[in-house]
Design an enzyme around this catalytic site. Structure first.
Site, mmCIF file in Angstrom:
data_model
loop_
_atom_site.group_PDB
_atom_site.id
_atom_site.type_symbol
_atom_site.label_atom_id
_atom_site.label_comp_id
_atom_site.label_asym_id
_atom_site.label_seq_id
_atom_site.Cartn_x
_atom_site.Cartn_y
_atom_site.Cartn_z
ATOM 1 N N SER C 45 0.873 -1.164 0.000
ATOM 2 C CA SER C 45 0.000 0.000 0.000
ATOM 3 C C SER C 45 0.914 1.218 0.000
ATOM 4 C CB SER C 45 -0.895 -0.017 1.235
ATOM 5 O OG SER C 45 -1.874 0.990 1.121
ATOM 6 N N GLU C 46 0.760 2.081 -1.001
ATOM 7 C CA GLU C 46 1.796 3.087 -1.248
ATOM 8 C C GLU C 46 1.864 4.182 -0.189
ATOM 9 O OE1 GLU C 46 -0.766 2.516 -3.291
ATOM 10 O OE2 GLU C 46 -1.512 4.346 -4.233
ATOM 11 N N ASN C 47 0.913 4.209 0.738
ATOM 12 C CA ASN C 47 1.062 5.161 1.842
ATOM 13 C C ASN C 47 2.095 4.675 2.859
ATOM 14 O OD1 ASN C 47 -1.031 3.195 2.233
ATOM 15 N ND2 ASN C 47 -1.643 4.247 4.105
ATOM 16 N N SER C 87 8.438 4.283 0.183
ATOM 17 C CA SER C 87 7.377 3.589 -0.545
ATOM 18 C C SER C 87 7.478 3.842 -2.045
ATOM 19 C CB SER C 87 6.009 4.048 -0.027
ATOM 20 O OG SER C 87 4.998 3.335 -0.676
#
Lengths: 218, 231, 218, 231
Positions: C45-47, C87
């Protein structure tokens, strides 16, 4: 004339409360011993530590805990570890308030040479080039003249440079000098040293204005 | 996502002559001792080693130098060992010296998919020779490229089977950036634990960057400069 | 013709053992439900999370634990948190094996448009531009035609682009297609859909070679 | 090195009209709630806010938007709130939308003293308009500049009096890079502890980057999308 400890003591007076300081190898390392205890100062070690403490007690050495000189050290309350990218990140971003390092030569425009002597085995620049290129305040701790009696404060460095126009202040066995637009500006004389002696030992442009006080170290 | 291999021999088995390796550590602190021993045993040659230092005569990368396995060192500080100096002066060994922060940041660039970075380190010195200089806001910077390493070999304190790594104290140093920067990353750890045992907030290198991991053995962790004070 | 769940099911077959996968919002999110349980797959999850788990049980929501769609989620054994620079660092460095996202339009050269409709309020590209610019393998989940019956697989995107020459594969309610040098290459038909129907719904260059099998989803 | 201030009012007291602020958080997760409330109370205006999102109508940066304190938003994703849309369409508010990874990396560049970075995000799109494009190894990248923010305001889970910070889970997000990227960095934390209580290996943001820290109060930590499954 100051000995190494004297140079370290005088430099310690430049350290202000709240400073983050990076100390190079040699005389700069000694500075830590003379920072007044009532000042809140944090030492950065560029291999990845903020809050460097004293050497460990015998038998308590930790091989995973060393400084940039590869010496065993300790931490202090509030220390933080980080990787080398972040370490040089904070150096480049000028978060370190004061950098103290040794030099072989300094020019009267603030260039510094301290990593390479042509013809001799070159060990490398380590973090010195990063430190001098980015530090907001650099003090050089060095001998005013080399063993052959030649000045190390020059119009132009003869050795390969570590960085250009970066040195702000120099403390030697003879004097304290600022690097200004007009050259080395003499600020203080070492105990018992005359302005004339400093002039003779300084090959680069030297600015002497007014009365030059004798430095106070105790 | 089990990335565990039995030991260093398995981890390095496809490292071939002429490859470029990143090797973690600063001085002798946090170096991948087990993998270095395995590389010496394997006898792979003509290596280019990216490592901040080059070990000492009888430890660390010094062991590989002694066997003449290294063609080129890319480091910021070398010469704690006599064999290194001999090979360098005789022309057997090539050395590229680069500033320590540049070394660290070029590794980071590889791991972060950035082809190049700008740093002021070395501007106006021989390090800048042949390099692009660019002025930003009145200050000059060198353009420095990301590394292109076939393998990264790192040492961590703890790791899990997914390849998540936690380093200890200043043994962290170059290991995280190198772990991120290799095409294939090998991690040796002092304590290998099942996935789920490490606190996800404490992980320094997420497992996505690590391809092989093993529990190391017999760590010597030699101290280079033993400095102490009296009680 | 596939419904949204069908598209997600078909895409799930593209997920291989050992993959790190980034799933976009919408249909891509549904893909997680159909990845076979015997595959070892880790969701990014790119957060700032690797190892995204299912939604939390009611009452166990943690406001500090969300995915890139701002939904409450959970972790799994082996999860790791990191900051957004790392990320997108791992995304740019192509450590993520497969990126699945939605699109408004795709061109037969692999361009994608999915973030902006002129004249409408623009919410922003979020991480989509980073993902499409760097992913080594991008699968687009989308409807073959829009509500007005117009093809969304075009010779050239009409909407502002998110990225160029990046889409590798497209799964729609009608077909599975690869993006090749020669245009969209038809790989599979949805159950009950003819090659003719796909041709009619595809405005970009379409390559149909040999027998086109009907896709298998179960 | 005690950097503690009594509360948010003291921490933000010298933030002036027209300044540029970095504000940590992703969505409503990990946002500096206490400082936002204090900024609203102080009524400082004409701000440029660098923040991945712009909050919702009645929470987060949305509260500052409602008071028309924001001149410009630099974000990757906005528009979860109606007031934002109204101000944008009426021309009262300026918005610069940039890719999320570019936003994160431009913050990192500020904190790491790198004047600019290269990223492929946005190549060939309107984001690339007016920007320098450069080819490395056959792939095109945009040159993107470091941010220049007067203040960074971040939220951490734990912090000590030296300013060392530890974030929790995905509330970490943009906070570490922004903490590094501001000229002056303010950190609000859920748990402020004396120096020495945090494990030095667990610290995400070393205190050198943090200028003021305070113990926050009454965290609402609102959830934007409550998604659950049945037991």
């Amino acid at each position: 004339m100051l000995d190494k400890e004297g140079i370290a003591k005088r430099i310690a007076k430049e350290v202000k409360n709240g400073y983050y300081v990076n100390l190079g190898i040699g005389i700069p390392t000694l500075v830590a011993n003379y920072i007044p205890k009532d000042l809140d100062v944090i030492l950065q070690s560029e291999n990845g530590l903020l809050g460097m403490g004293p050497f460990p007690f015998e038998g308590e050495e930790d091989p995973d805990l060393i400084n940039a000189g590869k010496q065993t050290i300790t931490t202090l309350p509030g220390s933080a570890f980080f990787d080398s990218a972040m370490s040089f990140g904070m150096i480049r971003a000028r978060k370190v308030d004061l950098t103290i390092l040794g030099a072989m030569e300094v020019s009267d425009t603030g260039d510094i040479a301290n990593w390479k002597i042509p013809g001799k085995m070159v060990k490398g620049m380590g973090g010195a080039m990063d430190l001098v290129a980015s530090a907001k305040n650099i003090i050089v701790a060095m001998q005013h003249v080399n063993k052959a009696g030649e000045s190390k404060l020059l119009p132009k460095c003869t050795l390969p440079l570590t960085g250009v126009k970066c040195v702000k202040k120099i403390v030697t066995e003879l004097a304290v000098l600022d690097v200004t637009d007009k050259g080395f500006r003499l600020l203080e004389r070492a105990p018992g040293i005359s302005v004339e002696q400093i002039k003779n030992a300084t090959k680069g442009k030297l600015v002497v204005e007014g009365e030059i006080p004798e430095m106070k170290i105790d | 996502m089990n990335k565990t291999v039995p030991g260093p021999e398995d981890a390095i088995k496809d490292i071939k002559d002429g490859m470029t390796l990143m090797l973690g550590g600063f001085g002798l602190c946090g170096i991948p001792e087990n993998c270095i021993t395995a590389l010496v045993k394997k006898g792979v040659k003509g290596l280019t080693c990216i490592s901040n230092n080059a070990g000492v005569d009888d430890f660390g990368i010094g062991l590989m130098l002694k066997q003449r396995q290294v063609k080129k060192m890319i480091s910021s500080y070398v010469g704690e060992n006599a064999e290194f100096e001999r090979q360098l002066l005789s022309g057997e060994l090539e050395v590229e010296l680069i500033p320590q922060g540049t070394l660290a940041t070029r590794c980071l660039a590889s791991g972060y998919g950035m082809p190049a970075i700008f740093t002021p380190a070395g501007v106006g010195t021989e390090v800048a020779e042949g390099k692009e200089v660019r002025n930003f806001n009145g200050k000059e910077y060198l353009l420095e490229y990301a590394f292109d390493a076939d393998f990264a070999i790192v040492k961590a304190w703890k790791g899990d089977t997914h390849g998540n790594l936690i380093y200890k104290e200043t043994a962290r140093n170059f290991n995280p950036m190198m772990a991120m920067g290799g095409k294939i990353t090998i991690a040796e750890v002092e304590h290998l634990v099942p996935a789920g045992e490490l606190d996800p907030d404490h992980i320094h290198t997420p497992g996505i960057y690590v391809h092989r991991i093993f529990q190391g053995k017999n760590y010597e962790k030699r101290i280079e400069q033993r400095t102490v004070r009296k009680k």
